[in-house]
Design an enzyme around this catalytic site. Structure first.
Site, short mmCIF file in Angstrom:
data_model
loop_
_atom_site.label_atom_id
_atom_site.label_comp_id
_atom_site.label_asym_id
_atom_site.label_seq_id
_atom_site.Cartn_x
_atom_site.Cartn_y
_atom_site.Cartn_z
N CYS A 99 -3.42 -10.12 1.56
CA CYS A 99 -4.05 -9.29 2.60
C CYS A 99 -5.42 -8.80 2.14
O CYS A 99 -5.51 -7.86 1.34
CB CYS A 99 -3.14 -8.10 2.93
SG CYS A 99 -3.88 -6.98 4.12
N CYS A 147 -6.26 -5.20 3.21
CA CYS A 147 -5.64 -4.16 2.38
C CYS A 147 -6.32 -4.05 1.01
O CYS A 147 -6.54 -2.95 0.51
CB CYS A 147 -4.15 -4.46 2.13
SG CYS A 147 -3.26 -5.12 3.53
N ASP A 148 -6.64 -5.17 0.40
CA ASP A 148 -6.97 -5.16 -1.03
C ASP A 148 -8.42 -5.49 -1.39
O ASP A 148 -8.80 -5.35 -2.55
CB ASP A 148 -6.03 -6.14 -1.76
CG ASP A 148 -4.58 -5.69 -1.67
OD1 ASP A 148 -4.36 -4.48 -1.57
OD2 ASP A 148 -3.68 -6.55 -1.68
#
Ligand code: NAP
Length: 311
Positions: free
Chosen positions: A135, A138-139
């Site tokens: 992701c 997200c990261d």
């Protein structure tokens, strides 16, 4: 939970939330069950630019899904967080048993989506969450100024490589063929981004590092030659983001519903082989998996469920 709903929708991605909107608006007692965050796969997407009417700058998958959820709730759909572990779908009242309760309804719409396909390389489990991510939304911020790799050549890989280029110093796309599968418009952007380079005909073979990922070994599928991408000493770590497709979340229904390579088979009305049981979105056997086609499936499934309940 003793209440018998008219319809339970399993999954709160675009398919499930649209089914919730249509079922609620159609006057059905509706429950949406979701184990994680609303939005399903679009919640992993940093930029959703091909959903009709979505022209707002800065719209993310998360913000789009939040508005879909709000709209479903406005029309009376209940939402519950639980992980369903078993299902009984063949009676006139269907039951879904989760960690926190058993949920019953006269009709069920399965919109449980799909999950990222693992790479299948050595040490994958060890480095998941320690440099290996599925992701970018997200990261990506964890890799600001660092070097990252992206595995895959489809729309997801190309879009997320572009997103990662906003944070990382350099992005290397590792793809098993010598051309991308991504839509031409996305390819044009990727090829004109100077931070992005490509390793063609290559797959990720092995991950290494002391704690965090610092070395990605890549195999050329034509020559068998192994090369490695290593973090500089100053960086100490690098990122690998994998976008090599998805696998359907359908294990729960194996042996119960007709499937094709793990995807639930339906007719064009989203009907499965069991009366009152529908499938919608990416979990369904079909050719085109997009947020808009998932939403369309959800609307059809809810309308069909409503007709089924009137009979
Ligand atoms: P995808 O289109 O299935 O692409 C997967 C990519 O991973 C392909 O390039 C494939 O290579 C590669 N791959 C598959 N298995 C592999 C393996 N074992 N090892 C190495 N590489 C492997 O998946 P996606 O990009 O996640 O997209 C999924 C669906 O969502 C698609 O329908 C896509 O159009 C849609 N989507 C749309 C958008 C958008 O429109 N904005 C954004 C994201 C996703 P090959 O090319 O050689 O098969």
């Amino acid at each position: 939970m003793h209440e018998i709903y008219d319809v339970i929708i399993l999954g709160a991605g675009p398919a499930g939330l649209t089914a919730g909107l249509y079922a609620g608006r159609g006057g059905l007692r509706t429950l949406i069950l979701e184990k994680g965050q609303d939005g399903g796969q679009i919640s992993l997407s940093s930029d959703v630019e091909n959903y009709p009417g979505q022209t707002a700058a800065g719209e993310t998958g998360v913000s789009l899904a939040a508005r879909m959820a709000e709209q479903a709730a406005r029309f009376g759909a209940d939402r519950c967080s639980d992980t369903i572990q078993s299902a009984e779908l063949d009676g006139s009242v269907k039951a879904l048993a989760g960690l926190y309760g058993t949920y019953r309804a006269k009709a069920v719409i399965i919109a449980a989506g799909a999950h990222p396909r693992p790479i299948g390389c050595e040490n994958e489990a060890q480095f998941t969450g320690r440099g290996l991510s599925f992701c970018a939304t997200c990261d990506a911020p964890f890799f600001r100024g660092l070097e990252v790799c992206v595995a895959g050549g489809g729309d997801s890989a190309a879009e997320e490589a572009l997103h990662l280029a906003k944070f990382a110093r350099r992005v290397t796309v590792i793809h098993r063929r010598d051309r991308l599968r991504a839509a031409q418009s996305i390819q044009d952007k990727v090829f004109s981004e100077p931070k992005i380079t490509f390793l063609w005909d290559s797959v990720v073979q092995r991950l290494d590092g002391g704690g965090a990922l610092s070395k990605v070994t890549v195999k050329n599928v034509k020559t068998g030659a192994l090369t490695s991408i290593e973090a500089s000493q100053a960086d100490g770590m690098l990122g690998l983001f994998a976008f090599i497709g998805y696998l359907p979340n359908s294990q729960l229904f194996e042996g119960m519903l007709d499937m094709e390579n793990g995807y639930i088979r339906t007719d064009e009305n989203m009907c499965t082989n069991l009366p009152g049981v529908y499938a919608a979105g990416d979990i369904r056997a079909k050719n085109v998996r997009q947020a808009v086609t998932a939403a369309a499936d959800g609307a059809i499934a809810a309308i069909q469920a409503s007709r089924f309940l009137q009979q």
